[in-house]
Design a protein around this motif. Structure first.
Motif, PDB file in Angstrom:
ATOM      1  N   SER A  12       0.868  -1.175   0.000  1.00 50.99           N
ATOM      2  CA  SER A  12       0.000   0.000   0.000  1.00 50.99           C
ATOM      3  C   SER A  12       0.908   1.229   0.000  1.00 50.99           C
ATOM      4  O   SER A  12       2.131   1.124   0.134  1.00 50.99           O
ATOM      5  N   LEU A  13       0.346   2.410  -0.135  1.00 49.60           N
ATOM      6  CA  LEU A  13       1.155   3.624  -0.134  1.00 49.60           C
ATOM      7  C   LEU A  13       1.910   3.781   1.183  1.00 49.60           C
ATOM      8  O   LEU A  13       3.090   4.148   1.195  1.00 49.60           O
ATOM      9  N   GLU A  14       1.248   3.490   2.290  1.00 53.93           N
ATOM     10  CA  GLU A  14       1.901   3.589   3.601  1.00 53.93           C
ATOM     11  C   GLU A  14       3.025   2.559   3.724  1.00 53.93           C
ATOM     12  O   GLU A  14       4.121   2.871   4.185  1.00 53.93           O
ATOM     13  N   GLN A  15       2.763   1.335   3.298  1.00 48.74           N
ATOM     14  CA  GLN A  15       3.781   0.290   3.358  1.00 48.74           C
ATOM     15  C   GLN A  15       4.966   0.628   2.457  1.00 48.74           C
ATOM     16  O   GLN A  15       6.116   0.374   2.814  1.00 48.74           O
ATOM     17  N   ALA A  16       4.696   1.197   1.286  1.00 51.50           N
ATOM     18  CA  ALA A  16       5.766   1.574   0.360  1.00 51.50           C
ATOM     19  C   ALA A  16       6.666   2.638   0.979  1.00 51.50           C
ATOM     20  O   ALA A  16       7.893   2.585   0.835  1.00 51.50           O
ATOM     21  N   ALA A  17       6.075   3.579   1.680  1.00 49.75           N
ATOM     22  CA  ALA A  17       6.863   4.622   2.331  1.00 49.75           C
ATOM     23  C   ALA A  17       7.765   4.027   3.408  1.00 49.75           C
ATOM     24  O   ALA A  17       8.951   4.358   3.497  1.00 49.75           O
ATOM     25  N   VAL A  18       7.209   3.148   4.225  1.00 47.84           N
ATOM     26  CA  VAL A  18       7.991   2.510   5.289  1.00 47.84           C
ATOM     27  C   VAL A  18       9.079   1.622   4.690  1.00 47.84           C
ATOM     28  O   VAL A  18      10.216   1.600   5.170  1.00 47.84           O
ATOM     29  N   LEU A  19       8.758   0.907   3.642  1.00 48.95           N
ATOM     30  CA  LEU A  19       9.750   0.065   2.969  1.00 48.95           C
ATOM     31  C   LEU A  19      10.889   0.905   2.419  1.00 48.95           C
ATOM     32  O   LEU A  19      12.059   0.541   2.533  1.00 48.95           O
ATOM     33  N   GLY A  20      10.566   2.050   1.850  1.00 50.19           N
ATOM     34  CA  GLY A  20      11.600   2.942   1.328  1.00 50.19           C
ATOM     35  C   GLY A  20      12.539   3.421   2.423  1.00 50.19           C
ATOM     36  O   GLY A  20      13.762   3.443   2.247  1.00 50.19           O
ATOM     37  N   VAL A  21      11.982   3.796   3.572  1.00 50.76           N
ATOM     38  CA  VAL A  21      12.803   4.231   4.709  1.00 50.76           C
ATOM     39  C   VAL A  21      13.702   3.095   5.167  1.00 50.76           C
ATOM     40  O   VAL A  21      14.893   3.283   5.444  1.00 50.76           O
ATOM     41  N   THR A  22      13.151   1.889   5.244  1.00 47.05           N
ATOM     42  CA  THR A  22      13.913   0.726   5.682  1.00 47.05           C
ATOM     43  C   THR A  22      15.055   0.422   4.719  1.00 47.05           C
ATOM     44  O   THR A  22      16.191   0.159   5.140  1.00 47.05           O
ATOM     45  N   LEU A  23      14.781   0.468   3.429  1.00 47.85           N
ATOM     46  CA  LEU A  23      15.825   0.190   2.438  1.00 47.85           C
ATOM     47  C   LEU A  23      16.938   1.233   2.481  1.00 47.85           C
ATOM     48  O   LEU A  23      18.117   0.900   2.360  1.00 47.85           O
ATOM     49  N   ARG A  24      16.579   2.503   2.672  1.00 41.83           N
ATOM     50  CA  ARG A  24      17.603   3.542   2.776  1.00 41.83           C
ATOM     51  C   ARG A  24      18.477   3.317   4.011  1.00 41.83           C
ATOM     52  O   ARG A  24      19.700   3.478   3.951  1.00 41.83           O
ATOM     53  N   ALA A  25      17.870   2.925   5.127  1.00 45.28           N
ATOM     54  CA  ALA A  25      18.636   2.654   6.352  1.00 45.28           C
ATOM     55  C   ALA A  25      19.586   1.475   6.137  1.00 45.28           C
ATOM     56  O   ALA A  25      20.746   1.519   6.570  1.00 45.28           O
ATOM     57  N   CYS A  26      19.106   0.432   5.471  1.00 44.34           N
ATOM     58  CA  CYS A  26      19.966  -0.728   5.186  1.00 44.34           C
ATOM     59  C   CYS A  26      21.122  -0.336   4.284  1.00 44.34           C
ATOM     60  O   CYS A  26      22.263  -0.769   4.499  1.00 44.34           O
ATOM     61  N   ASN A  27      20.860   0.480   3.276  1.00 41.94           N
ATOM     62  CA  ASN A  27      21.924   0.923   2.376  1.00 41.94           C
ATOM     63  C   ASN A  27      22.947   1.789   3.101  1.00 41.94           C
ATOM     64  O   ASN A  27      24.153   1.660   2.865  1.00 41.94           O
ATOM     65  N   GLU A  28      22.487   2.660   4.007  1.00 44.49           N
ATOM     66  CA  GLU A  28      23.415   3.484   4.778  1.00 44.49           C
ATOM     67  C   GLU A  28      24.300   2.606   5.661  1.00 44.49           C
ATOM     68  O   GLU A  28      25.511   2.838   5.777  1.00 44.49           O
ATOM     69  N   ALA A  29      23.708   1.593   6.287  1.00 47.12           N
ATOM     70  CA  ALA A  29      24.480   0.680   7.137  1.00 47.12           C
ATOM     71  C   ALA A  29      25.501  -0.096   6.301  1.00 47.12           C
ATOM     72  O   ALA A  29      26.652  -0.260   6.718  1.00 47.12           O
ATOM     73  N   ALA A  30      25.103  -0.556   5.140  1.00 48.39           N
ATOM     74  CA  ALA A  30      26.023  -1.304   4.274  1.00 48.39           C
ATOM     75  C   ALA A  30      27.164  -0.410   3.804  1.00 48.39           C
ATOM     76  O   ALA A  30      28.318  -0.846   3.738  1.00 48.39           O
ATOM     77  N   ASP A  31      26.868   0.844   3.495  1.00 46.34           N
ATOM     78  CA  ASP A  31      27.919   1.787   3.103  1.00 46.34           C
ATOM     79  C   ASP A  31      28.910   1.994   4.240  1.00 46.34           C
ATOM     80  O   ASP A  31      30.126   2.039   4.023  1.00 46.34           O
ATOM     81  N   TRP A  32      28.393   2.127   5.462  1.00 49.67           N
ATOM     82  CA  TRP A  32      29.262   2.325   6.625  1.00 49.67           C
ATOM     83  C   TRP A  32      30.175   1.116   6.832  1.00 49.67           C
ATOM     84  O   TRP A  32      31.373   1.269   7.037  1.00 49.67           O
ATOM     85  N   VAL A  33      29.609  -0.093   6.765  1.00 53.11           N
ATOM     86  CA  VAL A  33      30.408  -1.309   6.934  1.00 53.11           C
ATOM     87  C   VAL A  33      31.484  -1.376   5.850  1.00 53.11           C
ATOM     88  O   VAL A  33      32.639  -1.709   6.128  1.00 53.11           O
TER      89      VAL A  33
END
Length: 55
Positions: A12-33
């Motif tokens: 849903s639109l709400e789920q897509a927004a939350v998924l986007g935030v989650t994916l950005r956080a995962c990418n930031e963590a992977a970049d840091w590692v």
């Protein structure tokens, strides 16, 4: 044995927004590692986990 499964997410639109935030956080963590591993010249899985574990 590896299994590969393809799925199509239909959030849903709400789920897509939350998924986007989650994916950005995962990418930031992977970049840091990646930065820490490169700086310390540590590239093996276990050693990378040890090098990036907070003390």
């Amino acid at each position: 044995m590896k299994l590969v499964v393809q799925v199509k997410l239909l959030p849903s639109l709400e789920q897509a927004a939350v998924l986007g935030v989650t994916l950005r956080a995962c990418n930031e963590a992977a970049d840091w590692v990646s930065e820490v591993a490169y700086e310390r010249r540590v590239f093996r899985n276990f050693e990378t986990r040890c090098a990036t574990t907070p003390t």
